[in-house]
Design a protein around this motif. Structure first.
Motif, mmCIF file in Angstrom:
data_model
loop_
_atom_site.group_PDB
_atom_site.id
_atom_site.type_symbol
_atom_site.label_atom_id
_atom_site.label_comp_id
_atom_site.label_asym_id
_atom_site.label_seq_id
_atom_site.Cartn_x
_atom_site.Cartn_y
_atom_site.Cartn_z
ATOM 1 N N THR A 31 4.910 11.099 -2.946
ATOM 2 C CA THR A 31 3.303 10.324 -2.192
ATOM 3 C C THR A 31 2.578 11.604 -3.254
ATOM 4 O O THR A 31 1.506 11.465 -3.579
ATOM 5 C CB THR A 31 3.080 11.399 -0.993
ATOM 6 N N THR A 48 0.915 -1.090 -0.197
ATOM 7 C CA THR A 48 0.022 -0.285 0.459
ATOM 8 C C THR A 48 1.011 1.340 -0.162
ATOM 9 O O THR A 48 2.204 1.612 -0.026
ATOM 10 C CB THR A 48 -0.634 0.334 0.946
ATOM 11 N N GLN A 81 6.140 4.731 4.536
ATOM 12 C CA GLN A 81 7.036 3.818 5.969
ATOM 13 C C GLN A 81 8.512 3.263 5.299
ATOM 14 O O GLN A 81 9.288 3.786 6.478
ATOM 15 C CB GLN A 81 5.889 2.788 6.737
ATOM 16 N N PHE A 141 1.203 3.764 2.214
ATOM 17 C CA PHE A 141 1.197 3.585 3.492
ATOM 18 C C PHE A 141 2.484 3.014 4.246
ATOM 19 O O PHE A 141 3.589 3.826 4.402
ATOM 20 C CB PHE A 141 -0.288 3.534 4.258
ATOM 21 N N GLU A 142 2.106 2.056 3.617
ATOM 22 C CA GLU A 142 3.510 0.776 3.583
ATOM 23 C C GLU A 142 4.752 1.780 2.832
ATOM 24 O O GLU A 142 5.624 1.213 3.535
ATOM 25 C CB GLU A 142 3.377 -0.524 3.652
#
Length: 303
Positions: A45, A8, A14, A10-11
């Motif tokens: 992003t 994802t 991170q 988000f991952e």
């Protein structure tokens, strides 16, 4: 190269943050690194895409990232070309050692008659490296004591420095000594030019030296003095007289001529130069005023 297993966005972000943290731990001064990592994460992003799957998006990001890295190799050449228009047959003052400044000076030497003063830049003495490279290229170059910047300022046409980062205020973070050089240049009415690759544009907004991420409580701190015990009021005057006498006698003793490693470690590696002291910033995205850097950063991170 490490291939992430992130499934994802988000991952993935991170994983990028974790990787950036690992790089910071391996770098003594991570300001330039922070700026580059921050820019890359913003690119990831904000990257517009039409991929059908997350795997397709990651493939496209890797492709575009490699393309950007390849293009970044040409940034110093672009900056050197932009700076050339501002360099005549001049005497220039520079500070320490900067790869982009070296590129600009060597490029200017092909068509201009320039001479260069360079600060020694203690404690690392990187100005001596600049002197060696420029002298080998046939450019007249003289090393200046860091404490002699004001002395030599009347002999130069402008100041040219590199950068660790250009921050959101339009100010400059660079090798310590840059700030005092800019202050002296302003007082002498000499232009102060900064050269910076756009990947060194950083969303920091320091207001003083003590807002820099490299500042710690240990920098320029005073050592603890040995405790001599509590003296009575009657003993204060003789003790002070004794200490004064000892201090006066110490003048006749051999004194330390160079700073110890411990003393050097208590000094900053970089300092902050306010935007009002900077004439122009030469970057691969153009010749910018400090205010222009602020506008560019806002637009870049807004997508």
């Amino acid at each position: 190269m490490i291939v992430t297993t992130a499934g994802t966005m988000f991952e993935l972000v991170q994983a990028l943050n974790d990787g950036a943290e690992q790089l910071r731990k391996r770098t003594a001064n991570s300001i330039s690194l922070d700026a580059g990592c921050e820019l890359f994460i913003a690119f990831v992003t904000l990257f517009p895409h039409e991929s059908d799957s997350f795997a397709g998006l990651k493939t496209e990001l890797i492709k575009q990232g490699r393309k950007y890295a390849a293009e970044a190799l040409s940034y110093r050449e672009k900056i050197a070309q932009l700076a050339l228009g501002f360099i005549k047959d001049d005497s220039i003052l520079t500070h320490s050692y900067s790869r982009v400044v070296m590129k600009a000076l060597l490029h200017a030497h092909k068509t201009k008659r320039i001479s260069v003063y360079v600060t020694e830049a203690r404690p690392r003495g990187l100005g001596l490296k600049t002197h060696a490279v420029l002298t080998a290229a046939g450019i007249p170059c003289t090393v200046v004591l860091d404490s002699a910047v004001a002395y030599v300022m009347d002999q130069v046409d402008f100041v040219l420095v590199g950068s660790e980062a250009v921050v959101e205020s339009g100010g400059l973070i660079n090798a310590v000594g840059s700030n005092q050089m800019a202050i002296i240049a302003k007082a002498a009415h000499k232009p102060f030019y900064a050269l910076a690759e756009s990947y060194k544009f950083h969303r920091l907004f320091p207001l003083s030296q003590y807002d820099l991420p490299t500042h710690t409580a240990n920098i320029l701190s005073f050592p603890s003095l040995p405790v001599q015990g509590t003296a009575s009021s009657a003993e204060v005057a003789p003790t002070e007289a004794h200490n004064t006498s000892q201090a006066e006698k110490a003048i006749d003793f051999p004194v330390q001529r160079t700073m110890t490693p411990e003393q050097i470690a208590q000094n900053p590696d970089v300092d902050y130069t306010r935007p009002d002291l900077i004439s122009l910033v030469f970057s691969d995205v153009g010749i910018l005023t400090p205010e222009g850097v602020s506008q560019y950063l806002v637009g870049m991170f807004a997508g």
